[in-house]
Scaffold this active site. Structure first.
Site, short mmCIF file in Angstrom:
data_model
loop_
_atom_site.label_atom_id
_atom_site.label_comp_id
_atom_site.label_asym_id
_atom_site.label_seq_id
_atom_site.Cartn_x
_atom_site.Cartn_y
_atom_site.Cartn_z
N HIS A 1 27.29 -66.59 41.66
CA HIS A 1 27.56 -66.05 40.34
C HIS A 1 28.95 -65.42 40.20
CE1 HIS A 1 23.18 -66.46 40.49
NE2 HIS A 1 23.25 -66.63 39.18
N CYS B 1 20.82 -64.03 41.25
CA CYS B 1 20.08 -64.77 42.27
C CYS B 1 18.70 -64.16 42.52
CB CYS B 1 20.83 -64.76 43.60
SG CYS B 1 22.49 -65.40 43.52
N HIS C 1 11.51 -84.24 58.38
CA HIS C 1 10.05 -84.11 58.33
C HIS C 1 9.39 -85.27 59.06
CE1 HIS C 1 11.08 -82.27 54.16
NE2 HIS C 1 10.89 -81.27 54.99
N LYS D 1 22.58 -84.78 50.62
CA LYS D 1 21.20 -84.54 50.26
C LYS D 1 21.07 -84.28 48.76
CE LYS D 1 17.45 -81.71 52.00
NZ LYS D 1 17.16 -80.65 52.96
N LYS E 1 26.99 -82.74 54.34
CA LYS E 1 25.67 -82.25 53.97
C LYS E 1 25.43 -82.27 52.47
CE LYS E 1 27.27 -77.91 55.83
NZ LYS E 1 26.89 -76.65 56.42
N CYS F 1 21.95 -59.20 44.05
CA CYS F 1 22.53 -59.95 42.94
C CYS F 1 21.41 -60.23 41.95
CB CYS F 1 23.15 -61.26 43.42
SG CYS F 1 23.67 -62.32 42.04
N HIS G 1 11.64 -86.11 54.01
CA HIS G 1 12.86 -86.79 54.44
C HIS G 1 12.82 -87.06 55.94
CE1 HIS G 1 14.21 -83.01 56.10
NE2 HIS G 1 14.18 -82.42 54.90
N CYS H 1 29.14 -62.49 44.98
CA CYS H 1 28.06 -63.44 45.17
C CYS H 1 28.64 -64.86 45.08
CB CYS H 1 27.00 -63.26 44.09
SG CYS H 1 25.93 -64.70 43.90
#
Length: 508
Positions: free
Chosen positions: A149, A132, A24, A298, A295, A129, A21, A146
């Site tokens: 979750h 995760c 980079h 993306k 954001k 967690c 993207h 979390c």
RNA sequence: CGCGGGGUGGAGCAGUCAGGCAGCUCGCGAGGCUCAUAACCUCGAGGUCGGUGGUUCAAAUCCACCCCCCGCAACCA
């Protein structure tokens, strides 16, 4: 003190969990520009980019795609490589953290540091967690749950290996005091100094294979793999070792985004100290491109793909926008309308139009044959404008102020456009007795364009090549054109008719 | 007192480190030129450089305090 003759530039290793993207692309572009710029000025430059390919997220992504991790990373890494190749962003070496030589190097360094006692085994207790498969810090939890979750994490303990990073805190602080230019721009140095006001503690560098297998196995305990830091950061050295170019290491300039400041400014130098290697020469920290959208954009797939931009505007226009619009170190707004404005104002109206009018007159009045010079005061002022641009560009590029380097060149181009109007060769051309002066004026302008091509090459290589070809230098490397003003166009030398370098785009 | 960044003509920004006529692009108004991609050149309107105080011959720039805006990452032991 003389600058070292060698220069080594690195981009971060890109984590292969997303396609290339804007972020980079920007840093890879800067590396390309710096390499071209200093090479043209006689330095020996080596540049490195590559991909970072280990870790949970990669293993999980591969599992979701139903392929083994190596197949997955081969594909993703190839995507980066092809993108840079197609975009004309050059590098001298492309490293992958799955390269066998890199794996061997990492294991060797880990073994050395372990042997000298800077890696130890200890128990970590934290909030885990199971959904995760990771630990959480208190501050990351939302109401003690979390965030993904919505369950309370479990307090568990896990044994791991730790790098004795804290032992190097004082040395790192001393180094920052001794070398104020180690981290640039200064704001980031201050941020790191602030980090070092608190104990930095030690760094967990392993994961048990029960939790993660896609990584480099520790040389001293096959139940564990190394976790991110040694694996990823050591690439900067392992690539040079692999290529037999370790003499470049002390000249390393790491180009990074501000998001990875801490690993590069704190973890990495202490790791180098433990490994008995010199610390890099300079850490160059750039800001972020902010999308107008939030954001979330993306995950909506609203990414700026470099090859899309190349297809839409041409790579050089895209390069120009990125380099001209961002003050290195600061955030900038990504704005495609602004790109079009820059393309029209600076590239089409400024540079492109200047080239068109000069080459057209040269063609019309002299069939392209360059005429003798005669150096009036106005001519000398034009030469001075370009000499000053060359000098200013070097000063600005040294400080990574690439936007100012371009601005400096455009001041000279503005001067040239003004020179055309003031000298009015198109008016003098009507008087046969003024023919000599017309030829001299156009010769000055051809020189202005030749110097432009040379100065522009690191930034807009394609445009520079075209311009040089129109001036009658289709074969030479631009670096070979570093001749004094007036020395390039031998008697009888011809220029050719030109196509517009940049077509204007309609704004909507 | 968490850290960092920012507040400069209508819009977007540079300039601040190394103090010295407030600059660039776009937009707007008037004129010039006709070589050129309706491009180029000149002139103009428009800013108390976030605020207050200080240092200085001189402050957007240095110092102190204040106001407002924006980010704070991660493969986060």
């Amino acid at each position: 003190m003389a600058e070292p003759q060698r220069l080594y530039f690195t981009t971060p290793l890109f984590y292969v969990n997303a396609e290339p993207h804007l972020g980079h692309t920007y840093v890879t572009l800067v590396a390309d520009v710096l390499a071209r710029f200093w090479r043209a000025r006689g330095r020996t430059v080596f540049t490195l980019t590559g991909t970072d390919e280990h870790g949970d997220k990669i293993a999980q992504a591969a599992a979701r795609a139903g392929v083994d991790p190596k197949t997955h990373v081969d594909r993703m890494s190839g995507l980066f490589r092809e993108t840079w190749d197609q975009a004309g962003l050059r590098y001298d070496h492309f490293i992958r953290t799955t390269d066998p030589h890199h794996v061997a190097f990492v294991r060797r360094i880990l073994a050395e540091i372990h042997a000298k006692g800077d890696i130890y085994f200890d128990r970590y207790a934290g909030l885990y967690c199971f959904g995760c498969e990771r630990f959480y810090q208190e501050r990351e939890l939302e109401n003690g749950l979390c965030p993904d979750h919505r369950v309370a994490p479990t307090e568990i303990a896990e044994d791991n290996y730790f790098f004795r990073m804290g032992a190097y805190q004082e040395r790192l602080l001393a180094l920052l005091e001794e070398r104020p230019d180690l981290i640039w721009p200064e704001g980031y140095r201050n941020e790191v100094l602030a980090m070092l006001r608190e104990p930095i503690g030690d760094l967990c560098i392993s994961r048990p294979k029960t939790r993660l297998t896609w990584g480099i196995e520790l040389p001293f305990d096959d139940r564990y793999v190394t976790y991110v830091w040694f694996d990823a950061l050591l690439n900067y050295v392992s690539a040079l070792e692999h290529r037999g170019l370790m003499e470049f290491w002390p000249t390393a300039h790491h180009l990074i985004g501000k998001d990875i400041l801490k690993p590069h400014a704190v973890f990495w130098p202490t790791m180098l100290m433990a490994a008995g290697l010199p610390v890099y020469r300079r850490l160059c920290v750039h800001g972020h491109w902010k999308m107008q959208q939030d954001k979330m954009s993306k995950s909506l797939g609203n990414v700026v793909r470099p090859l899309d931009m190349k297809a839409r505007y041409g790579m050089d226009a895209f390069r120009y926008y990125l380099l001209r619009e961002m003050a290195f170190g600061y955030d900038a707004d990504w704005n495609e309308a602004a790109l079009v404005t820059r393309l029209n104002a600076d590239l089409a109206n400024g540079l492109g139009n200047l080239a068109s009018r000069v080459l057209a007159m040269q063609q019309r009045y002299f069939g392209g044959v360059v005429q003798p010079l005669e150096a009036t005061a106005a001519d000398l002022a034009l030469r001075a404008a370009f000499a000053e641009a060359a000098e200013a560009m070097e000063r600005h590029v040294e400080q990574l102020a690439l936007h100012r380097a371009l601005e400096a060149l455009w001041r000279a181009l503005d001067h040239a456009n003004k020179y055309v109007v003031e000298q009015a060769p198109f008016t003098l051309a009507k008087d046969p007795e003024k023919r000599g002066r017309v030829g001299a004026i156009l010769h000055e302008l051809c020189e202005a364009l030749r110097h432009t091509a040379q100065l522009l090459e690191p930034f807009l290589p394609e445009t520079a090549r075209k311009l040089a070809a129109y001036l009658g230098f289709p074969e030479e490397r631009l670096a070979d054109l570093a001749l004094p003003w007036g020395a390039a166009f031998a008697p009888g030398r011809r220029t050719t008719a030109a196509q517009p370098l940049f077509p204007r785009l309609e704004t909507t």
